[in-house]
Design an enzyme around this catalytic site. Sequence first.
Site, PDB file in Angstrom:
ATOM      1  N   ASP A   1       0.880  -1.173   0.000  1.00  0.00           N
ATOM      2  CA  ASP A   1       0.000   0.000   0.000  1.00  0.00           C
ATOM      3  C   ASP A   1       0.915   1.219   0.000  1.00  0.00           C
ATOM      4  O   ASP A   1       2.131   1.066  -0.166  1.00  0.00           O
ATOM      5  CB  ASP A   1      -0.925  -0.023   1.235  1.00  0.00           C
ATOM      6  N   HIS A   2       0.317   2.388   0.113  1.00  0.00           N
ATOM      7  CA  HIS A   2       1.137   3.610   0.189  1.00  0.00           C
ATOM      8  C   HIS A   2       1.065   4.168   1.601  1.00  0.00           C
ATOM      9  O   HIS A   2       0.623   5.289   1.822  1.00  0.00           O
ATOM     10  CB  HIS A   2       0.659   4.642  -0.834  1.00  0.00           C
TER      11      HIS A   2
ATOM     12  N   ASP B   1      -5.620   2.758   1.348  1.00  0.00           N
ATOM     13  CA  ASP B   1      -6.613   1.970   0.586  1.00  0.00           C
ATOM     14  C   ASP B   1      -6.163   1.725  -0.848  1.00  0.00           C
ATOM     15  O   ASP B   1      -6.972   1.767  -1.779  1.00  0.00           O
ATOM     16  CB  ASP B   1      -7.984   2.673   0.559  1.00  0.00           C
ATOM     17  N   HIS B   2      -4.859   1.488  -1.010  1.00  0.00           N
ATOM     18  CA  HIS B   2      -4.332   1.221  -2.354  1.00  0.00           C
ATOM     19  C   HIS B   2      -3.691  -0.163  -2.391  1.00  0.00           C
ATOM     20  O   HIS B   2      -2.494  -0.281  -2.631  1.00  0.00           O
ATOM     21  CB  HIS B   2      -3.267   2.255  -2.756  1.00  0.00           C
ATOM     22  N   PRO B   3      -4.447  -1.232  -2.154  1.00  0.00           N
ATOM     23  CA  PRO B   3      -3.816  -2.558  -2.086  1.00  0.00           C
ATOM     24  C   PRO B   3      -3.260  -2.990  -3.445  1.00  0.00           C
ATOM     25  O   PRO B   3      -3.898  -2.822  -4.471  1.00  0.00           O
ATOM     26  CB  PRO B   3      -4.957  -3.471  -1.636  1.00  0.00           C
TER      27      PRO B   3
END
Lengths: 472, 536
Positions: B317-318, B472-474
């Site tokens: 993720d970030h 929320d960037h899987p």
Amino acid sequence: MAVSLFSAAQSLFRARRVCSLGLSIIASGCIVPFVSVAWAASAGDSRATIDRGAYIARAADCVACHTKPGGVAFAGGYGIQSPMGVIYSNNITPSMTHGIGGWSEAAFARAVREGVSPNGTRLYPAMPYDSYAGMTDEDIHALYVYLQGAIAPVDTPVGPVTRLRFPYNMRNLMRVWNWLYLDRTRFAPRPGETVAQARGRYLVESVAHCGTCHTPRNFMMAAKAGHKLEGAQVGGWYAPDIAAGTHGPLGSWRDDEIEAYLRDGHARDRGVAAGPMGEAVEHSLRYLTESDLQAITAYLRQQNRSDSSGRPVRPTTDPARAYQLDSPDDRLIRHAARAERNATPGLYADRRNYRDIDGGAALYMAACASCHQIDGRGTRDDFYPSLRQSSAVQASRPNNLIMTILAGVHRDGADGAARMPAFRHDLTDQQIAVLVHFVTDRFGSTPLTPSATDVATLRRFDTADLPAEARP
Amino acid sequence: MAQQEYDADVIVVGSGVIGSLAAHHLARNGKSVIILEAGTHVPRWKILDSFRECGNVSTDAGNRNQPYPNEPWAPSSFVPDYITNHGPIEYVPGMLRMVGGTTWHWGGACWRLLPNDFRLKTLYGVGRDWPISYDDLEPFYHQAEIEMGVSGDDTADYSGKNGAPYPPRQAPFPVRPQAFSYFNQRFRERVAVGGYPFTYQPNGRATDPYEDRPACVGNNNCSPICPIGAQYSGDRHATKAERAGARLISDATVYRLEKSPDGKRIAAVHYYTPERRSIRLTARMVLVAAHALETPRLMLLSDVGNSSGMVGRNLMDHNAFSLMMIADEPMWSGRGPVQQGDVLKWRDGDFRRQHGCIRHEVGNFVGNVQITERLIAQGVIGPELDAKIRHMAARWVFMGTNVEMLPEPTNRMSLSASKRDFYGLPLMDIYYDVNDYARAARAVIESDYTDFLRLLGGEIFEQNLSVWENRDHPMGTVIMGSDPRDSVVTHEGRSHDHENLFIATTGVMPAASVVNPTLTGCALSLRSASIMLKEI
């Protein structure tokens, strides 16, 4: 109030372009031929003649019907729906094989003004030749020069062939129709008319063929004598009475409002052009010169009605344009929505079931108020129009309000684009009926109470979203 | 191959933007397509109505899933037990299960990666290289941008170097950039003095009307729900796919990919209805586009595509930090969309040998809720409370920072041994930690935050430099690679193990970079769809 279907059935030849799916494609596609240089203009045809022809083609809105969705402009194949079958438009590019490339100017004039092809085939008055009949020789010439010389030939068949069911497939019947109804009088100024009024009459009655939608038709689909521009049903929509004389329904509109409506597709506190009228603005009216718009207005001003026909005279502007976040009107509507919610809290709390919600205020708040604002006053710049003065909301028929909710607004006017989402998938017939009642009750002068069945009836005219193969 | 009847040419699992774009492309080109969606369809107005009833969820502290359907057979991600964390960092991304997917509540960022993001190992000696280059993906970035109506700045150098327009593009952005809000104008001017470039964020909000979408008017409500549909959401292409002839079946929870007897193909897809009825469908090809966590879960449940043992691993993720400050002048944050621009100073460079690249995203939020809560907790009341809310809200500046992670096989989603879903199937365990490469960026972020506070004359409202937030960037969970021993899918998005199984999710991305991955996932999906189209 029941939606009248009788007049809907009469909309045979006027249900023009109810499908809006391909409009943006057409809109972009049709611009090219007009701005590009002449294709093969002969030496004798001046640039001015071609320009005049291009302008007449715009004013007559040839491209709208002679282009199929996604197709090349003027190459035909557009299906015009009618209860008797689908009528497909012809290829009017200068193709020698499939278009009008081999037509003489006289043959072209006869087709446009009399509805007869060079081979003697009778056209159906889906082609509004009964209006074009008044077009002058000069304009027919310019149109001919333009179509023959300034657009590229498309040497492909239009696709489907028009096959109406019996007896409408007997094209020779149109001889009788023409004998009965076709007025072959060419336009000429009349004594007592101003120049503007004469020009306006020419545009409204002939070139722009406004009466095709706005004049009621008799049982033979011919314009009803003595009822010029009095209003008629067009598919699910209602093309209203557009008389702008003292007692006409547009009598209270200022000249600049009528002109803005035609040019931009909306006039603040008056209404917006949606459906077929939105298309007329997008493809045709927005390109007219200021003087032609003024001429149309001058002619509409001459159209008088003997009395006010029982139409309510509405205030011209809304003095209470507050634009505050918590106006008394806002509060009334929010409280109404709250009351609806409190009556069936479980229904509103359900994240899944939306079909059973039937509170008018709650539906309005959720589906409409984000743009039209809670109090229905829209925004100051008319980007989101006011519902309180909207002709669709003030009308005595719910047609245009229902159709607008179903189909949305998808229109490019001279001052930019307007998009209202289509709610055809998102609201049930009952919910639309409830919304129409709420909006006309709160913001209109006469509350309308269409039934869910009325909405379902009009929904049948909303064909933009059919699967591709089901579209004409 | 023997004659065989199929239910469809392609079954697409998942109706989010990534699945729907592919489904639409396939259906439009004449293929028969079935889309299976675990959740239901709900119109925008209903979501808006629910949103207004469930309090303020627009800030990061809130649960953005709240206004959305949350069926027992298709729970959204914040449902207890849906994800159980075992690692040092809590990882539960916001995620929706419904027609249109999670782009119902996103911020609309539509980034392209940079060419260098595809060659991390070669250039900087860290992470993995992609098996394809930027040039391979560019046509599909272009296609995705047109489909989604992406707005961007054609003059911007998105490598953050204040140079010529970059990365290369075959055509301008299909939608012109929206004007910066006053807040973003002022922010840009004030940080520019310190050498921080601030660029317009490419996004899927319509600046001008686009197709049927009205133009953005700045409701500042992008997440959890754009009230007018100006912002792109995946339901657009789910509907377009249906119009093009695809069949969308909602409330259909796919629970098993059935292998052919020789194991080389996927023979069928099984789904449950809410009544727990099991239905089996067959197709020539299967495209699983079921999110970066549910996709590996389905593969693990089906024992499919996992010869590498990498399914579910390499989760990225970030993760990073955030800064909220009260600036020394009224900035009027909260007018316009919730995000409009980023500081890309650390977007790419040789520093990537030492630490992950960094993107500071400037949030155009209204701070009133946090401000009021803070003041009340401090005992401020009466007219002073009003005055202070006004003063602070006008000067509110929010920055959310993103950091590049590398794929680590130990960061993984796996099947829960104890937690079961509606159908009795294992739910998800997650082990997640931030590696040293990302952690090394912390010092740079801290230094930047000090600069931002100085440049804006700011006073810290809240500064988080210790708890790793997720964005929320899987990514990475069904990782793409050329070696079948350490990757799950090929450069085509095709399973190394099953020739007719394609995977389309941000989970295939083998490098995280530092920008929202949605557009890259969409481009990869369209690329896979174009390959499938040739083979059917």
